[in-house]
Design a protein around this motif. Structure first.
Motif, PDB file in Angstrom:
ATOM      1  N   GLN A   1      75.701  57.774  27.822  1.00  0.00           N
ATOM      2  CA  GLN A   1      75.038  57.491  29.097  1.00  0.00           C
ATOM      3  C   GLN A   1      73.517  57.657  28.971  1.00  0.00           C
ATOM      4  OE1 GLN A   1      76.456  56.211  31.675  1.00  0.00           O
ATOM      5  NE2 GLN A   1      78.583  56.405  30.961  1.00  0.00           N
ATOM      6  N   MET A   2      73.082  58.676  28.252  1.00  0.00           N
ATOM      7  CA  MET A   2      71.647  58.893  28.077  1.00  0.00           C
ATOM      8  C   MET A   2      71.007  57.768  27.275  1.00  0.00           C
ATOM      9  SD  MET A   2      69.630  62.181  26.485  1.00  0.00           S
ATOM     10  CE  MET A   2      69.976  61.742  24.783  1.00  0.00           C
ATOM     11  N   VAL A   3      71.666  57.349  26.184  1.00  0.00           N
ATOM     12  CA  VAL A   3      71.139  56.268  25.360  1.00  0.00           C
ATOM     13  C   VAL A   3      71.066  54.977  26.166  1.00  0.00           C
ATOM     14  CG1 VAL A   3      71.620  54.796  23.363  1.00  0.00           C
ATOM     15  CG2 VAL A   3      71.841  57.282  23.183  1.00  0.00           C
ATOM     16  N   HIS A   4      72.094  54.735  26.955  1.00  0.00           N
ATOM     17  CA  HIS A   4      72.100  53.539  27.795  1.00  0.00           C
ATOM     18  C   HIS A   4      70.950  53.580  28.802  1.00  0.00           C
ATOM     19  CE1 HIS A   4      73.726  50.062  29.856  1.00  0.00           C
ATOM     20  NE2 HIS A   4      73.726  50.733  31.017  1.00  0.00           N
ATOM     21  N   THR A   5      70.680  54.741  29.373  1.00  0.00           N
ATOM     22  CA  THR A   5      69.584  54.898  30.328  1.00  0.00           C
ATOM     23  C   THR A   5      68.237  54.749  29.619  1.00  0.00           C
ATOM     24  OG1 THR A   5      70.931  56.402  31.647  1.00  0.00           O
ATOM     25  CG2 THR A   5      68.543  56.436  32.045  1.00  0.00           C
ATOM     26  N   GLN A   6      68.097  55.311  28.446  1.00  0.00           N
ATOM     27  CA  GLN A   6      66.850  55.198  27.698  1.00  0.00           C
ATOM     28  C   GLN A   6      66.557  53.751  27.328  1.00  0.00           C
ATOM     29  OE1 GLN A   6      67.727  57.897  24.483  1.00  0.00           O
ATOM     30  NE2 GLN A   6      66.528  59.578  25.394  1.00  0.00           N
ATOM     31  N   ARG A   7      67.559  53.006  26.972  1.00  0.00           N
ATOM     32  CA  ARG A   7      67.340  51.604  26.645  1.00  0.00           C
ATOM     33  C   ARG A   7      66.857  50.839  27.880  1.00  0.00           C
ATOM     34  NH1 ARG A   7      72.042  50.323  25.370  1.00  0.00           N
ATOM     35  NH2 ARG A   7      72.006  50.841  23.158  1.00  0.00           N
ATOM     36  N   GLN A   8      67.475  51.081  29.020  1.00  0.00           N
ATOM     37  CA  GLN A   8      67.057  50.414  30.255  1.00  0.00           C
ATOM     38  C   GLN A   8      65.635  50.832  30.664  1.00  0.00           C
ATOM     39  OE1 GLN A   8      70.277  51.557  32.914  1.00  0.00           O
ATOM     40  NE2 GLN A   8      71.213  49.520  32.719  1.00  0.00           N
TER      41      GLN A   8
ATOM     42  N   GLY B   1      53.230  50.802  27.410  1.00  0.00           N
ATOM     43  CA  GLY B   1      53.647  50.383  26.078  1.00  0.00           C
ATOM     44  C   GLY B   1      54.088  51.561  25.218  1.00  0.00           C
ATOM     45  N   TYR B   2      53.337  52.686  25.251  1.00  0.00           N
ATOM     46  CA  TYR B   2      53.743  53.853  24.482  1.00  0.00           C
ATOM     47  C   TYR B   2      55.125  54.373  24.917  1.00  0.00           C
ATOM     48  CZ  TYR B   2      48.893  54.109  22.837  1.00  0.00           C
ATOM     49  OH  TYR B   2      47.660  53.839  22.249  1.00  0.00           O
ATOM     50  N   ASN B   3      55.279  54.447  26.231  1.00  0.00           N
ATOM     51  CA  ASN B   3      56.560  54.954  26.753  1.00  0.00           C
ATOM     52  C   ASN B   3      57.713  54.006  26.421  1.00  0.00           C
ATOM     53  OD1 ASN B   3      56.372  57.522  28.643  1.00  0.00           O
ATOM     54  ND2 ASN B   3      54.471  56.361  28.914  1.00  0.00           N
ATOM     55  N   ALA B   4      57.443  52.710  26.442  1.00  0.00           N
ATOM     56  CA  ALA B   4      58.497  51.745  26.101  1.00  0.00           C
ATOM     57  C   ALA B   4      58.941  51.933  24.662  1.00  0.00           C
ATOM     58  CB  ALA B   4      58.001  50.324  26.333  1.00  0.00           C
ATOM     59  N   GLU B   5      57.972  52.105  23.741  1.00  0.00           N
ATOM     60  CA  GLU B   5      58.310  52.291  22.338  1.00  0.00           C
ATOM     61  C   GLU B   5      59.055  53.617  22.111  1.00  0.00           C
ATOM     62  OE1 GLU B   5      54.722  52.005  20.161  1.00  0.00           O
ATOM     63  OE2 GLU B   5      54.460  49.842  20.540  1.00  0.00           O
ATOM     64  N   THR B   6      58.623  54.661  22.818  1.00  0.00           N
ATOM     65  CA  THR B   6      59.276  55.962  22.658  1.00  0.00           C
ATOM     66  C   THR B   6      60.730  55.915  23.121  1.00  0.00           C
ATOM     67  OG1 THR B   6      57.165  57.108  22.974  1.00  0.00           O
ATOM     68  CG2 THR B   6      59.188  58.392  23.302  1.00  0.00           C
ATOM     69  N   GLN B   7      60.985  55.300  24.270  1.00  0.00           N
ATOM     70  CA  GLN B   7      62.349  55.236  24.801  1.00  0.00           C
ATOM     71  C   GLN B   7      63.247  54.362  23.922  1.00  0.00           C
ATOM     72  OE1 GLN B   7      63.570  57.063  27.263  1.00  0.00           O
ATOM     73  NE2 GLN B   7      61.558  58.052  27.409  1.00  0.00           N
ATOM     74  N   LYS B   8      62.683  53.296  23.415  1.00  0.00           N
ATOM     75  CA  LYS B   8      63.478  52.444  22.531  1.00  0.00           C
ATOM     76  C   LYS B   8      63.797  53.160  21.225  1.00  0.00           C
ATOM     77  CE  LYS B   8      61.945  47.964  24.340  1.00  0.00           C
ATOM     78  NZ  LYS B   8      61.229  46.694  24.033  1.00  0.00           N
ATOM     79  N   LEU B   9      62.849  53.939  20.710  1.00  0.00           N
ATOM     80  CA  LEU B   9      63.112  54.696  19.488  1.00  0.00           C
ATOM     81  C   LEU B   9      64.169  55.774  19.728  1.00  0.00           C
ATOM     82  CD1 LEU B   9      62.409  55.316  16.551  1.00  0.00           C
ATOM     83  CD2 LEU B   9      60.570  56.831  17.402  1.00  0.00           C
ATOM     84  N   LEU B  10      64.063  56.449  20.875  1.00  0.00           N
ATOM     85  CA  LEU B  10      65.061  57.454  21.218  1.00  0.00           C
ATOM     86  C   LEU B  10      66.450  56.821  21.372  1.00  0.00           C
ATOM     87  CD1 LEU B  10      63.084  59.655  23.798  1.00  0.00           C
ATOM     88  CD2 LEU B  10      63.772  60.279  21.466  1.00  0.00           C
ATOM     89  N   ALA B  11      66.493  55.648  21.972  1.00  0.00           N
ATOM     90  CA  ALA B  11      67.776  54.958  22.141  1.00  0.00           C
ATOM     91  C   ALA B  11      68.360  54.579  20.790  1.00  0.00           C
ATOM     92  CB  ALA B  11      67.592  53.720  23.007  1.00  0.00           C
ATOM     93  N   LYS B  12      67.482  54.147  19.874  1.00  0.00           N
ATOM     94  CA  LYS B  12      67.967  53.780  18.541  1.00  0.00           C
ATOM     95  C   LYS B  12      68.482  55.007  17.798  1.00  0.00           C
ATOM     96  CE  LYS B  12      66.510  51.638  14.215  1.00  0.00           C
ATOM     97  NZ  LYS B  12      65.380  51.020  13.455  1.00  0.00           N
ATOM     98  N   ASN B  13      67.704  56.087  17.849  1.00  0.00           N
ATOM     99  CA  ASN B  13      68.156  57.317  17.201  1.00  0.00           C
ATOM    100  C   ASN B  13      69.430  57.858  17.869  1.00  0.00           C
ATOM    101  OD1 ASN B  13      65.996  57.172  15.452  1.00  0.00           O
ATOM    102  ND2 ASN B  13      64.724  58.639  16.605  1.00  0.00           N
ATOM    103  N   GLY B  14      69.523  57.682  19.186  1.00  0.00           N
ATOM    104  CA  GLY B  14      70.720  58.115  19.905  1.00  0.00           C
ATOM    105  C   GLY B  14      71.950  57.355  19.461  1.00  0.00           C
ATOM    106  N   GLU B  15      71.798  56.069  19.168  1.00  0.00           N
ATOM    107  CA  GLU B  15      72.922  55.274  18.673  1.00  0.00           C
ATOM    108  C   GLU B  15      73.368  55.778  17.296  1.00  0.00           C
ATOM    109  OE1 GLU B  15      71.965  51.168  18.656  1.00  0.00           O
ATOM    110  OE2 GLU B  15      72.281  50.919  20.820  1.00  0.00           O
TER     111      GLU B  15
END
Length: 369
Positions: A184-191, A211-225
């Motif tokens: 659920q967290m990864v799904h929220t971070q991606r959105q 832009g910084y926040n977008a990259e950070t959340q996408k990286l967290l989502a990738k690491n979360g996966e």
């Protein structure tokens, strides 16, 4: 002259009667010599007609061919009628020097025939008796009256196994909860990353911040996966260990415990019989009880040996599996929260875990949860 003719006629007419009397006398004498063969002395020709000329020779040959003492139950002559054209049939049992024709039909041997209904009834009777004995043994043990056979070392290992199974099940349940929450967290971070990226394009004054926040959340989502892949691999391995390997061993333990109850039930019966009188009535019962006791003792010893072997192999397998899975879980969690993406990816390679890359046509394995 007329009187003499009449006397001749009378003598001629009485002559056949004398022959018949003599023939009847001979037949009577033959019947007395072999009273059991009276039915076999009726001469029959091939077309069913009586044959007077060969009557005596037929009877004599037939009596010679039949063995001594052959009665009506073994010899039978059947004729389909003297007036018909069907042939008569002569049936006789085997005799020395001749060939016997066996009648068709099954030969039933009473000792070899088994009634399926009686076999089922006997099985039900044995099952009921065994169930009664085992139930009585269980109740007696719970009430503290009966004695039970205890292998202290084996019982201790079984208790530890059952206790560990409960603890492993709890770990498994918590890991599944963590996986669900992380998903659920990864799904929220991606959105959230997609939303920041969109605002970065539309808000010129906050372009860099979004832009910084977008990259950070996408990286967290990738690491979360990646972390989800490691956790789910951990869950699958522990689930196999708990619900298949350990469960299979516990099934053998249940069979061992059933064998132990049967063994104690028949042991108790034998002990009670040995305490009673030993006479002609009780000795067969004691002998039968001894045989049943020996059968269940061998079964109990075999099951105890099987459980010991399975517990040994289970312990070796459990240590190996849990060692690898615990190292995986630790390294993945540590790398994720340290933000070490390289170490996180290296952990999955170390344990040969492959993640399905999300594509435009097909959703990722994470989205299919």
């Amino acid at each position: 002259m007329s009187e003499h003719s009449n006397e001749s006629t009378t003598l001629d007419e009485s002559h056949p009667a004398a022959e018949e009397v003599q023939s009847d006398s001979e037949e009577g004498a033959m019947a007395q010599e072999s009273p059991k063969n009276s039915a076999a002395e009726i001469p029959v020709t091939s077309n069913g007609q009586l044959e007077d000329s060969h009557e005596h020779s037929f009877n004599r040959d037939l009596k010679r061919s039949l063995p001594v003492g052959l009665g009506l139950a073994e010899t039978k002559i059947t004729s389909h009628g003297f007036d018909s054209t069907k042939e008569g049939v002569v049936e006789a049992g085997p005799f020395p020097g001749g060939r016997a024709q066996q009648k068709s039909g099954p030969v039933v041997l009473a000792d070899e025939v088994k009634n399926p209904a009686m076999e089922k009834l006997e099985l039900v009777r044995k099952w009921s008796l065994n169930t009664y004995k085992c139930t009585r043994q269980i109740i007696s043990e719970k009430l503290g009256r009966g004695s039970r056979t205890v292998d202290l070392e084996l019982e201790a290992q079984i208790d530890i196994l059952r206790d560990n199974k409960k603890k492993y099940e709890n770990i498994l349940k918590l890991a599944q909860t963590l996986s669900t929450q992380l998903f659920q967290m990864v799904h929220t971070q991606r959105q959230l990353g997609d939303a920041f990226a969109d605002l970065s394009l539309k808000s010129l004054e906050l372009h860099e911040e979004f832009g910084y926040n977008a990259e950070t959340q996408k990286l967290l989502a990738k690491n979360g996966e990646i972390l989800l892949g490691a956790i789910n691999f951990f869950i699958a391995s522990v689930n196999t260990l708990v619900n298949k390997t350990i469960e299979d061993t516990l099934l053998t333990v249940k069979q061992y415990e059933s064998a132990r109850i049967e063994y104690d039930a028949y042991r108790t019966d034998l002990e009670e019989l040995n305490l009673g009188p030993r006479d002609a009535n009780t000795l067969p019962k004691i002998e039968q009880s001894q045989q049943l006791f020996q059968v269940h003792k061998e079964k109990y010893d075999k099951m105890r040996n099987d459980v010991s072997i399975k517990l040994k192999f289970l312990e070796e397998n459990k240590v190996k599996v849990l060692h690898n899975q615990l190292v995986l879980f630790h390294n993945a969690i540590a790398a994720y929260f340290a933000g070490n993406q390289k170490q996180l990816e290296q952990t999955l390679k170390q344990f040969h875990i492959k993640l399905k890359t999300p594509g435009a046509d097909a959703p990722s394995w994470l989205e299919e949860q």
